[in-house]
Design an enzyme around this catalytic site. Structure first.
Site, mmCIF file in Angstrom:
data_model
loop_
_atom_site.group_PDB
_atom_site.id
_atom_site.type_symbol
_atom_site.label_atom_id
_atom_site.label_comp_id
_atom_site.label_asym_id
_atom_site.label_seq_id
_atom_site.Cartn_x
_atom_site.Cartn_y
_atom_site.Cartn_z
ATOM 1 N N ASP A 191 0.956 -85.362 1.993
ATOM 2 C CA ASP A 191 1.618 -86.517 1.416
ATOM 3 C C ASP A 191 3.019 -86.061 1.015
ATOM 4 O O ASP A 191 3.293 -84.851 0.964
ATOM 5 C CB ASP A 191 0.814 -86.983 0.192
ATOM 6 N N ASP B 124 5.341 -87.843 -1.819
ATOM 7 C CA ASP B 124 5.619 -88.007 -3.248
ATOM 8 C C ASP B 124 4.603 -87.305 -4.130
ATOM 9 O O ASP B 124 3.391 -87.506 -3.995
ATOM 10 C CB ASP B 124 5.654 -89.499 -3.603
ATOM 11 N N LYS C 65 -4.273 -94.776 3.954
ATOM 12 C CA LYS C 65 -4.176 -93.481 4.629
ATOM 13 C C LYS C 65 -5.200 -93.371 5.769
ATOM 14 O O LYS C 65 -5.057 -92.535 6.650
ATOM 15 C CB LYS C 65 -4.382 -92.334 3.626
ATOM 16 N N ASP D 140 -1.850 -86.307 -3.935
ATOM 17 C CA ASP D 140 -1.987 -86.335 -5.397
ATOM 18 C C ASP D 140 -2.762 -87.542 -5.914
ATOM 19 O O ASP D 140 -2.947 -87.673 -7.124
ATOM 20 C CB ASP D 140 -0.596 -86.330 -6.052
#
Length: 209
Positions: free
Chosen positions: A37, A39, A133, A156
């Site tokens: 990912d 961010d 996702k 995260d």
């Protein structure tokens, strides 16, 4: 809302000179595809919330400033992790982000450099757009031909653990990807594949002889 963390932990040293994660040299298998990912995984901010274009890279390209002079960069270990992955011919690297500012995310990857190369060049596959996702990984599987079971994903957000329904192994990170976190993810992937258990059993047998 999560507060943007300081990004002053970027390293100026050559990333290729930093020791690779321990699991890269222990002779046990590695996932064929490492996916990250963006961010709060590769960098400590939301690119679609905290960053305001236009962007300008620093002289070294270790950080990027936005319209208001805010400075942004990777988490400290990320450049060396990308360099370590690039040094291996047996793995590929991908990004899977649901940001609502995909072009800004790509521009950030172009402006941030790792060992004088654009960070974006360290990725073989980019899936950066809003949405589940699950969609990102279905496209990754179709593009690469790699089985879901051979993919390791760092993210995260707990909600994205739904990709494990496909067979992907997801490692939840709380403060960005680091070398210890990458090793933890690899060991989780091995455990799900039964590799770690077999290796420990073989070591136990050898110790008993």
């Amino acid at each position: 809302m999560r507060i943007k963390k300081s990004s002053s932990n970027s390293t100026a040293a050559s990333s290729s000179q930093v020791a690779a994660p321990a699991t890269f040299s222990d002779t046990l298998p590695l996932p064929r595809l490492f996916v990250f990912d963006l961010d709060y995984t590769l960098w400590p901010f939301w690119v679609d919330t905290h960053v305001t274009p236009p962007l300008k890279a620093s002289a070294t390209h270790a950080s990027v400033a936005d319209k208001f002079g805010e400075s942004f960069s990777f988490y400290g270990d990320v450049p060396s992790i990308l360099a370590s992955l690039a040094a291996r011919a047996d793995v590929r690297v991908g990004a899977a982000s649901r940001t609502s500012a995909p072009e800004l995310g790509r521009e950030m990857l172009r402006l941030l450099h790792v060992d004088k190369r654009k960070a974006i060049e360290y990725f073989d596959h980019l899936e950066i757009y809003p949405g589940s996702k699950i969609t990102h990984f279905r496209k990754l599987q179709k593009t690469t031909g790699i089985a879901y079971e051979d993919m390791l994903f760092f993210d995260d957000e707990m909600r994205n653990k739904n990709v494990e329904s496909l067979g992907v192994t997801m490692c939840l990170v709380r403060d960005g990807v680091s070398r210890p976190e990458l090793d933890r993810g690899v060991r989780e992937w091995r455990k799900r594949r039964g590799v770690q258990v077999e290796a420990e059993a073989e070591k136990l047998d050898a110790d008993e002889k």
